[in-house]
Design an enzyme around this catalytic site. Structure first.
Site, PDB file in Angstrom:
ATOM      1  N   TYR A 155       6.553  -1.635   0.679  1.00 21.42           N
ATOM      2  CA  TYR A 155       5.889  -2.901   0.399  1.00 21.42           C
ATOM      3  C   TYR A 155       6.246  -3.963   1.439  1.00 21.42           C
ATOM      4  O   TYR A 155       5.436  -4.836   1.728  1.00 21.42           O
ATOM      5  CB  TYR A 155       6.283  -3.420  -0.990  1.00 21.42           C
ATOM      6  CG  TYR A 155       5.462  -2.856  -2.130  1.00 21.42           C
ATOM      7  CD1 TYR A 155       5.469  -1.499  -2.391  1.00 21.42           C
ATOM      8  CD2 TYR A 155       4.711  -3.693  -2.937  1.00 21.42           C
ATOM      9  CE1 TYR A 155       4.730  -0.990  -3.451  1.00 21.42           C
ATOM     10  CE2 TYR A 155       3.963  -3.191  -3.987  1.00 21.42           C
ATOM     11  CZ  TYR A 155       3.977  -1.833  -4.240  1.00 21.42           C
ATOM     12  OH  TYR A 155       3.240  -1.343  -5.279  1.00 21.42           O
ATOM     13  N   LYS A 192      12.599  11.402  -3.176  1.00 18.07           N
ATOM     14  CA  LYS A 192      11.913  12.515  -2.515  1.00 18.07           C
ATOM     15  C   LYS A 192      12.834  12.955  -1.376  1.00 18.07           C
ATOM     16  O   LYS A 192      12.463  12.958  -0.194  1.00 18.07           O
ATOM     17  CB  LYS A 192      10.537  12.035  -2.021  1.00 18.07           C
ATOM     18  CG  LYS A 192       9.647  13.117  -1.481  1.00 18.07           C
ATOM     19  CD  LYS A 192       9.084  14.049  -2.541  1.00 18.07           C
ATOM     20  CE  LYS A 192       8.323  15.200  -1.905  1.00 18.07           C
ATOM     21  NZ  LYS A 192       8.008  16.282  -2.850  1.00 18.07           N
ATOM     22  N   ASP A 218       7.814  13.936  -7.554  1.00 24.22           N
ATOM     23  CA  ASP A 218       6.680  14.726  -8.054  1.00 24.22           C
ATOM     24  C   ASP A 218       7.035  15.377  -9.390  1.00 24.22           C
ATOM     25  O   ASP A 218       6.257  15.394 -10.330  1.00 24.22           O
ATOM     26  CB  ASP A 218       6.211  15.773  -7.015  1.00 24.22           C
ATOM     27  CG  ASP A 218       7.347  16.543  -6.367  1.00 24.22           C
ATOM     28  OD1 ASP A 218       8.525  16.209  -6.598  1.00 24.22           O
ATOM     29  OD2 ASP A 218       7.062  17.503  -5.619  1.00 24.22           O
ATOM     30  N   ASP A 229       6.245   1.779  -8.667  1.00 22.17           N
ATOM     31  CA  ASP A 229       4.924   1.226  -8.974  1.00 22.17           C
ATOM     32  C   ASP A 229       4.070   2.286  -9.643  1.00 22.17           C
ATOM     33  O   ASP A 229       3.447   2.055 -10.690  1.00 22.17           O
ATOM     34  CB  ASP A 229       4.258   0.747  -7.678  1.00 22.17           C
ATOM     35  CG  ASP A 229       2.861   0.207  -7.933  1.00 22.17           C
ATOM     36  OD1 ASP A 229       2.708  -0.589  -8.876  1.00 22.17           O
ATOM     37  OD2 ASP A 229       1.936   0.603  -7.213  1.00 22.17           O
ATOM     38  N   ASP A 263       3.119   2.825 -14.102  1.00 22.92           N
ATOM     39  CA  ASP A 263       1.771   2.876 -14.691  1.00 22.92           C
ATOM     40  C   ASP A 263       1.637   4.155 -15.511  1.00 22.92           C
ATOM     41  O   ASP A 263       1.094   4.150 -16.618  1.00 22.92           O
ATOM     42  CB  ASP A 263       0.679   2.859 -13.606  1.00 22.92           C
ATOM     43  CG  ASP A 263       0.132   1.462 -13.350  1.00 22.92           C
ATOM     44  OD1 ASP A 263       0.907   0.495 -13.489  1.00 22.92           O
ATOM     45  OD2 ASP A 263      -1.063   1.342 -13.007  1.00 22.92           O
TER      46      ASP A 263
HETATM   47  C1  IPM Z   1       2.714  -4.196 -10.198  1.00 20.14           C
HETATM   48  C2  IPM Z   1       1.417  -4.416  -9.485  1.00 20.14           C
HETATM   49  C3  IPM Z   1       1.723  -5.004  -8.120  1.00 20.14           C
HETATM   50  C4  IPM Z   1       2.554  -4.001  -7.345  1.00 20.14           C
HETATM   51  C5  IPM Z   1       0.478  -5.401  -7.311  1.00 20.14           C
HETATM   52  C6  IPM Z   1      -0.416  -6.341  -8.092  1.00 20.14           C
HETATM   53  C7  IPM Z   1       0.851  -5.991  -5.979  1.00 20.14           C
HETATM   54  O1  IPM Z   1       0.698  -3.232  -9.398  1.00 20.14           O
HETATM   55  O2  IPM Z   1       3.408  -5.196 -10.505  1.00 20.14           O
HETATM   56  O3  IPM Z   1       3.065  -3.057 -10.482  1.00 20.14           O
HETATM   57  O4  IPM Z   1       2.012  -3.100  -6.691  1.00 20.14           O
HETATM   58  O5  IPM Z   1       3.775  -4.114  -7.385  1.00 20.14           O
HETATM   59 MN    MN Z   2       1.686  -1.511 -10.285  1.00 18.91          MN
END
Ligand code: IPM
Ligand code: MN
Length: 352
Positions: free
Chosen positions: A142, A189, A221, A245, A249
């Protein structure tokens, strides 16, 4: 106690869900005799519209002057399909993380009994799952050097990590593990990436300092698979920025709705508390978005920014009660009555 909280509602559904968390904070303050003072600031697309910058100087100042930041979301579809845009709402979030030194992002995943059937995973796999993802938030790809070469036809992002960055996030993860079931999974990894080998080397150096904690190492993975085939395996999972990240999710599916997942970003300066669901522009202004993740982020705000565990618990109890009573938004309504964002917020505040 007097609490100074900066509200950064941001874009999309951010303002609506933050407003509900504020109701919960006010209710807690009334109940426990705290005084609260709010400041407001813009971040993301709404800040770009006003100032040209996604994280303006005055917003940074408002964050520094507060004890805690309650944050909604950033993002606007008008930027999503324009790879050439020079300023992007997401830069506001990244700048906030970097400038506030928010290197640790804590994303707890819990399951609510009455919602386990909402998970896309089998009930018996997720029922009772309870773990925390600790994501490194200010390093890696990032923030590493990035750019284009060859007239734009070659692009690169650098996954750079310094020892001190790895040490401080692992320390944070170990401390959280010590307060929980004492099981830490370091996700990397290391079979391919040099940066991951540094992570693993440092984790192996630190592990003996926490003899009560069982440390194991898992390739990312494999961790992606384990999160859906056996999420109950995890207690504390720690990983670098990009892997975190993606995995968080994925992990959010365990609990049945992304609308339930809260997070805390903490580090060198003021901590930021936010839902993980993002700006959900399709629902903006419709009063339908699930406010519970933001309300639960307010619980984390009391716990992490002020060490007020009882106050956090009062919010958690009211949220659990709203779910049990079926006072939920359409994403969780299951054919029953769908309450509006503000109705859920009012109900939770009234039950604190
Ligand atoms: C998160 C989001 C952010 C990230 C984006 C919006 C930049 O997806 O907080 O997980 O990738 O960190
Ligand atoms: Mn995210």
């Amino acid at each position: 106690m007097k609490l100074k909280i900066a509200q950064l509602p941001g874009d999309g559904i951010g303002p609506e869900v933050v407003a509900q968390a504020v109701k919960a904070i006010d209710a807690v303050c009334a109940k426990f005799g705290h005084e609260v003072e709010y400041t407001f600031a813009y971040v993301g697309a709404c800040a770009i519209d006003r100032t040209g910058s996604a994280f303006p100087e005055e917003t940074f100042k408002a964050c520094l002057e507060a004890d805690a930041v309650l944050f909604g979301a950033v993002g606007d579809p008008k930027y999503d399909n324009d790879p050439t845009a020079k300023v992007r709402p997401e830069q506001g979030l990244l700048a906030m993380r970097k400038q506030l030194g928010l290197y640790a992002n804590l994303r707890p995943v819990e399951t609510f009994k009455s919602l386990v059937h909402k998970s896309p995973l089998k009930e018996e796999l997720v029922d009772g799952a309870d773990f925390v993802c600790v994501r490194e938030l200010t390093g890696g790809m990032y923030f590493g050097e990035k750019g284009r070469r060859d007239g734009g036809d070659t692009a690169f992002d650098t996954n750079l990590y310094h020892r001190f960055e790895v040490e401080r996030i692992l320390k944070q993860a170990y401390e959280i593990a010590m307060l929980r079931r004492k099981h830490l999974t370091v996700v990397d990894k290391a079979n391919v990436l040099e940066s991951s080998r540094l992570w693993r080397q440092i984790a192996q150096e630190m592990a003996p300092k926490y003899p009560e904690v069982t440390t194991d190492y898992m390739y990312v993975d494999n961790a992606a698979m384990k999160l859906i085939t056996g999420p109950k395996f995890f207690d504390v999972l720690v990983t670098e920025n990009t892997f975190g990240d993606i995995l968080t999710d994925e992990a959010s599916c365990v609990s049945g709705s992304m609308g339930l997942l809260a997070s805390a970003s903490i580090g060198e300066r003021t901590g930021v508390f936010e839902p993980i669901h993002g700006s959900y522009p399709q629902a903006a202004g419709k009063n339908i978005a699930n406010p519970l993740a933001t309300i639960l982020s307010a619980a984390m705000l009391f716990e992490y920014a002020f060490g007020m565990m009882e106050e956090g618990k009062a919010i958690r109890k009211a949220v659990a009660a709203s779910i049990d009573a079926g006072v939920v938004t359409e994403d969780l309504a299951d054919g029953g009555k769908a309450y509006s964002t503000s109705e859920v917020g009012d109900w939770v505040a009234a039950h604190i």
